[in-house]
Design an enzyme around this catalytic site. Sequence first.
Site, PDB file in Angstrom:
ATOM      1  N   GLU A 206       0.834  -1.206   0.000  1.00  0.00           N
ATOM      2  CA  GLU A 206       0.000   0.000   0.000  1.00  0.00           C
ATOM      3  C   GLU A 206       0.868   1.255   0.000  1.00  0.00           C
ATOM      4  O   GLU A 206       0.535   2.252  -0.664  1.00  0.00           O
ATOM      5  CB  GLU A 206      -0.936  -0.014   1.212  1.00  0.00           C
ATOM      6  CG  GLU A 206      -2.025  -1.082   1.086  1.00  0.00           C
ATOM      7  CD  GLU A 206      -2.949  -1.119   2.281  1.00  0.00           C
ATOM      8  OE1 GLU A 206      -4.138  -0.806   2.122  1.00  0.00           O
ATOM      9  OE2 GLU A 206      -2.478  -1.467   3.382  1.00  0.00           O
TER      10      GLU A 206
ATOM     11  N   GLU B 186      -4.109  -9.368   3.982  1.00  0.00           N
ATOM     12  CA  GLU B 186      -4.899  -9.033   5.166  1.00  0.00           C
ATOM     13  C   GLU B 186      -6.104  -9.948   5.374  1.00  0.00           C
ATOM     14  O   GLU B 186      -6.527 -10.182   6.500  1.00  0.00           O
ATOM     15  CB  GLU B 186      -5.365  -7.572   5.088  1.00  0.00           C
ATOM     16  CG  GLU B 186      -4.262  -6.549   5.309  1.00  0.00           C
ATOM     17  CD  GLU B 186      -3.466  -6.238   4.055  1.00  0.00           C
ATOM     18  OE1 GLU B 186      -2.609  -5.331   4.105  1.00  0.00           O
ATOM     19  OE2 GLU B 186      -3.679  -6.899   3.012  1.00  0.00           O
TER      20      GLU B 186
END
Length: 696
Positions: free
Chosen positions: A106, A126
Site C-alpha cells: 500500500e 490481510e
Amino acid sequence: MSSTHYAQHGSVAVIRLDNPPVNGLGHSVRTGIVEGLRKAEADPSVKAVVLIGSDRAFSGGADIREFNTPKALAEPNLGTVIHYVESSSRPVIAAIGGACMGGGLELALGCHFRVAKAGAQIALPEVKLGLLPGAGGTQRLPRLIGVEAALNMIVSGATVPSEMFQGTPLFDHFVEGDLLEGALAFARVVVEEGRPLKRVRDLTATHPKPEAFFLYARTAVGAASKNFPAPLKCVDAVEAAVTKSFDEGMKVEREAFVNLIQTSESRALRHAFFAERAASKVAGVAEDTPARTIQSVGIIGAGTMGSGIAINFLNAGIPVVLLEMKQEALDRGLASIRKIYEGQVAKGKLKADKAEQRFALLKPTLSYDDLRQADLVIEAVFEEMSVKEAVFRKLDEVCKPGAILASNTSTLDLNRIAGFTKRPQDVVGAHFFSPANVMKLLEVIRGEKTGSDVLATLMQLAKTIKKTAVVSGVCDGFIGNRMIAMYQREALLMLEEGASPRQVDGAIEAFGFAMGPLKMADLAGGDIGWAIRKRQYAERPDMRRVLIADRLCEMGRFGQKTGSGFYRYEPGRRDALHDPAVDAVIDACRKELGVTPRKLSDEEIVQRCVFALVNEGARILEEGIAQRASDIDLVYLTGYGFPVYRGGPMLYADSVGLMNVVRAMEGFAANPRGHRDFWKPAPLLARLAAEGKTFN
C-alpha cells in the site's frame, strides 16, 4: 538505532527502511519516512526521492511486534505516511525487491513511480487475518492492474511474483542488477524528462460489465468463505473503487476495516497468526542455540505413517533411508509413496521429472546397518512399548554419535523410550499426524534429558519440511491426544445417554469441526484407540469403561480400514453410512448399563465435547506440558480440525467467558450419568474464572 536512513546521491535523496527482518512499518519507520520526505522537500538540491528496503524485503507490512500497543495507531499512521508520499512535490519512487506485502505494498502504491526486480513478491494478505487492506489497497490496486486481477489478489491474499504484472501501470520499470543503482538511474530519467507526478488516486478503475461481474464475484466468494466475513467485504470495497470516487471508496474501505477488526473471526485468525510465531519460541532454548546439521534421515516403518513422514523429507530434498523388517512390507511402502507422487503428477501439482527426482532420494533397506550415517532417525513402528524398546536399543547400537533419535509415539512415555539408550540427550519425540505428508502439525516432545540443540534442530527442521511445530512435555497422549481422549470420551458417553452417532457428529460439524468425533475415530482406526484404552484400563483399574466403543472393536469394527465402525463404508468410498447393526449394539449396551435414553440437544453435545477439551487443556497448562494456551489452540487448529474462525478451544473458552464455561460444567456434573470428578474444573480454569481473567 534508527529504523530509516537518509542519504543523498546527487540530486536524488534515498530513504532506506532498516527494520529487520522484513522492514515492518513500525512507528519509528513511519516517522523516519515522514521526516525524510520533509528533509527532501526543504532541500532545493533534491529533485527526486527513492524509497527502498533491503534485498530481502521492501516491507512486509505492519510491524507485528507493535500489534495491540499504542505505537500501532500512533501518528504518523500508515494513511498519514501515504498522504505525505502522494502529496510530495518531488517524485517519489518505490524501489521494490524481495517481499512487498500488506501495508508495504500500500505504501508503494502511494508512490508516484514503482521500479522492481524480477522475483519480488507482492501481496495484500490481510484477508488471512480476517481483515481487508486498510490504507487504500482496495482502491489503488484495481486502478493499476485491473479490477478482476486486483479482486483475485485481495480476496485470496495470495503472493504473486512481480513479473506477473510487467507491462501494467503497477510497475514503471524492471531493474536488472543492483536495485538501488537502477532506481537512482530511473529517478534521474524522471527528473530529466520532467515526467508529471502520477498519483494512483487520479486514475480510474473500470470494468465493462461491473454489475454482472460483482454479482458473480459475491456468489463465488460467498460460497467459498461462508464462515468468514472479510472476503465479501473485500468485494464491497473493490466495487466501490469502480462505482465511487476515490475518497468515497476510501471511506467504504475504512468502515469495512473498522467493522472487521472487531469480529470474532478476525480475532481468531489474528490469534492463530501470533500463536504460530509464539510456538517457535521454546522456554530454555536460546534463539541463537546452534542446530545440528541434518543431511540425511532414516525412517523405521514403511506403513502409512512412515511412508507419509518420508515424503515430507523427500519433498524438501533430504535423502531418506526407509527401513522395514520384511520385503513385502517395504514394497507396500514404496508403492504407496510412488502412488502419492503419481497422483500429484496426474493432478498437475507436480512435474513428472520432479517426482522422479524426489523418489530417487529414497533408499529402501531391510538392514539397520544402512542407518549408520543418518543424522536423524525417526521410528514409526507399532504403538507398543516393547516394540519401541527393541528399536531404540538397536538404534543406540548402530547410529553414529550426535545422531538424533526420534520417536513418532502418540501416547507413550518418551522418557522411558530415551532410557533404552545411552544417549537420552539425543532422544526426542516427533509426533506427526496422519496423513503425515498432508497434516501441518508436528508435536515435538521434550524429554527430561532432551538437549536444547536437539529441540532447536527439530523446530528448524519443521520449517524446512513445512510443518507447524509445537513443543509438548511428556505425559500420556502429550497435548493433542491427551485432550482428544476427553473429547472422544464425552462423545461416546452421549451415545450411551441417548444420542446417535449421526447426531453427535452432525452437531460437532455444524459447530465447525472438519469431522465429527465418531467419523474421526473411524478414520484413525478403532483398533488404535482400543489398544490405548486397554493399556489405560490396566494402568488405572478405576477408569470408566466406554462400553459401546469397546464392544464395536470386539466385533472387529475398526472403521474405514475394515469397512465398518460407528458407520459402514462401501468399498472404495469414504462416505459414512448409517448402520442398523450399530444401533443394535448401542441399544444392547444401554440395556446392559441400565440407561433409559433421553433426548440431548445439539448445544449440550457441543459444550460437553468442547469444554472437555478446555478443562483438560487447563490441566496441561498448569502442569507445564504446554508452554502457553495459544500452543494448545495451534495444536487443535492444525492437527484436529478445530474451526479456524473460532481460534482453538482455549480462545473459544475465552470468548464464551470462563465463568460461563465453569457454570456449564457444574450442570454436566449434576447429570445422573455424569462423572462429578471429570467435570470438576481444573484449578487454573477455576482460578481464572473467579478472577474474571482469560487463558490468552
